[in-house]
Design an enzyme around this catalytic site. Sequence first.
Site, short mmCIF file in Angstrom:
data_model
loop_
_atom_site.label_atom_id
_atom_site.label_comp_id
_atom_site.label_asym_id
_atom_site.label_seq_id
_atom_site.Cartn_x
_atom_site.Cartn_y
_atom_site.Cartn_z
N ASP A 1 -5.64 2.58 -3.17
CA ASP A 1 -6.86 2.91 -1.74
C ASP A 1 -7.38 3.66 -1.35
O ASP A 1 -8.39 3.87 -0.69
CB ASP A 1 -6.96 1.42 -1.73
CG ASP A 1 -5.87 0.92 -0.73
OD1 ASP A 1 -4.86 2.01 -0.32
OD2 ASP A 1 -5.66 0.15 0.08
N ARG A 2 -6.70 4.36 -1.68
CA ARG A 2 -5.64 5.89 -0.77
C ARG A 2 -6.57 7.09 -0.85
O ARG A 2 -6.01 7.07 -2.99
CB ARG A 2 -5.29 6.02 0.28
CG ARG A 2 -4.96 4.96 1.21
CD ARG A 2 -3.71 5.00 2.36
NE ARG A 2 -3.93 3.56 3.20
CZ ARG A 2 -3.70 3.54 4.65
NH1 ARG A 2 -3.43 4.78 5.49
NH2 ARG A 2 -3.39 2.81 5.12
N ASP B 1 -2.61 6.52 -2.99
CA ASP B 1 -1.06 5.55 -3.26
C ASP B 1 -0.49 4.28 -3.61
O ASP B 1 -1.39 4.32 -4.92
CB ASP B 1 -1.41 5.56 -1.59
CG ASP B 1 -2.65 4.38 -1.32
OD1 ASP B 1 -3.46 3.91 -2.06
OD2 ASP B 1 -2.29 3.37 -0.50
N LYS C 1 -11.78 -0.25 -0.25
CA LYS C 1 -11.51 1.35 -0.30
C LYS C 1 -11.22 1.43 -1.53
O LYS C 1 -9.96 0.35 -2.14
CB LYS C 1 -10.06 1.97 0.39
CG LYS C 1 -9.46 1.39 0.68
CD LYS C 1 -8.36 2.15 1.62
CE LYS C 1 -8.60 0.77 3.09
NZ LYS C 1 -7.42 1.11 4.51
N ASP D 1 -1.46 1.00 -3.99
CA ASP D 1 -1.90 0.64 -4.82
C ASP D 1 -3.33 1.17 -4.91
O ASP D 1 -4.20 0.37 -5.37
CB ASP D 1 -2.04 -0.88 -3.58
CG ASP D 1 -3.04 -0.04 -1.93
OD1 ASP D 1 -2.77 0.51 -2.00
OD2 ASP D 1 -3.50 -1.46 -1.55
N SER E 1 1.10 -1.17 -0.16
CA SER E 1 0.38 -0.23 -0.20
C SER E 1 0.84 1.04 -0.02
O SER E 1 1.42 1.39 -1.01
CB SER E 1 -0.90 -0.30 1.59
OG SER E 1 -1.93 1.12 1.17
N HIS E 2 0.59 1.87 1.23
CA HIS E 2 1.28 3.15 1.23
C HIS E 2 3.07 2.94 1.96
O HIS E 2 3.14 4.10 2.06
CB HIS E 2 0.38 4.23 2.36
CG HIS E 2 0.54 4.36 3.37
ND1 HIS E 2 -0.78 2.35 3.75
CD2 HIS E 2 0.99 4.10 4.60
CE1 HIS E 2 -0.39 1.97 5.26
NE2 HIS E 2 0.24 2.83 5.48
#
Length: 543
Positions: free
Chosen positions: A281-282, A277, A376, A279, A113-114
Amino acid sequence: MDITAIKTEPYNDQTLGTSGLRKRISVIKQKNYIENFVQSLFDCLEDFEGKTLVIGGDGRCYNDQAIQIILKIAVANQFGRIIIGQNGILSTPASSHVIVKYEAIGGIILSASHNPGGPDGDFGIKFDNEHGAPAPQELTAKISARTRTIDRFWTTDMPDVDLSTIGEQIFGNTVIQVISSVDDYVEYMQEIFDFAKIKKLFDNGMTFIYDAMNAVTGPYAVRIFEDILGAEKGSVIHETPLPDFGGLHPEPNLTYAKHLVDLMYTENAPDFAAASDGDGDRYMILAPSFFLNPSDSLAILSQYLDTIPFYQGKLSGVARSMPTSFAVDGVAKSRNIPLYQTPTGWKFFGNLLTAGKIALCGEESFGAGSFHLQEKDGIWAVLAWLSILAETGKTVEQLTRELWQKQGRVFAMLQSYEGLATEDACTLMARLNAQIPNLPGTQVLGETITEAFNFAYTDPVTDEQTQNQGICILFGSDKRIVFRLSGTGSCGATLRVYLNKRTTDSDHFNDCPIDALATLAEISRIISDLKKLTGRQMPTAIT
């Protein structure tokens, strides 16, 4: 093609956190490390032979090698079909959609992710179930337990799979299907949103910038915002996914997207800016000289989401993670819709979405989503905001200030203390927890603690109980501090300290959040004995 059982020894550090397994790449590369984890996952699934599995990743370092390892194990375990994004690329929300669209038993998503990338960065593996939702606690607990006893994994001597060409390839009893990374997701967004209405914003001269941070959303953003909606070419920046994210830390917040924040506080600022981010999702949204706090964003989405035809008559409820500020609570009350407060971790929204109890959910860490997916979804959030702007004719700042005028401004801040010694962080939390019975009635810097507790959650769908989700310190109904340890780090510990304060005095709506929350920040350091226990006085990142 031969299928072979390979003897192995278990690792003792493969316990899943809130978002799967996250480790340094140097750890992931250990002999049989991925093999052990993936086989443990398959050992915990039921009735998967002949079924469809989805695989995708965010393109970070080691993504391509890991995929080839996983493909060999999946073929050896007799999956009937494996669907994979071209070049191994699928954003987390795109993976969720593909799982549901192609009726897969689930999907393996390779992303941290992030977290930072590159050869010295982080790597992650997580599993989404047949609903495209993060694996529930019951399954993650089984997987974690299996990793501690595994003694063999299955693999094949098949060659590496060509992931660059769209089409089907057959290996043994398994069809490996390479699909466009972008097409299915983009088509779905066109079903949800009125692209013609959004396009008028750009046709009428709205200036726009989207920062993909050299992460997975670049190809999706170029297709949607530039090619279809008509934003000016070059509006999507850092659009090429790179294994090290081009040196960027792909977390869209005020600290790690400072280059974008700085631009938005100049005279050259576009009308609307967003970032996502690693992947996808943010999200973060900015207006000229104005930062949209993600807690306020969730509140405004709750107010206006059903102006989008796809959601009309479907706003059954809304959920927020416990650390997310209570800005959305007032909107839910005024709209007479249920509000749910869950622990941190997107999987806790899954049962609520599946049961139809909520249509919208979000968290303070720049995540938001709806029943369209059970993950998300950063680009979805940006499109939802653009839809609301097109529908209302107002700006991001105008809509936010209207929220404040109606119910007051909730100042919200996250202070992250990253890279702490795990023992120190756990000691701090244990001492805070032990203090809980004695805190109510205590005065600190002129503020009186009215309530203290360790947040626990009972799932309203399954009745499953989750304990120890964060220590909450309340100062009446309008101020609080929350302490929790993050479950998304790859090493050491990260202490999250959340500060919230509501004011209904419009004279203070323009106060700087750092100033407005300075007293609470100092109280957090005092009652946690932070400096003594960790050696830290100030946070690593402030959002």
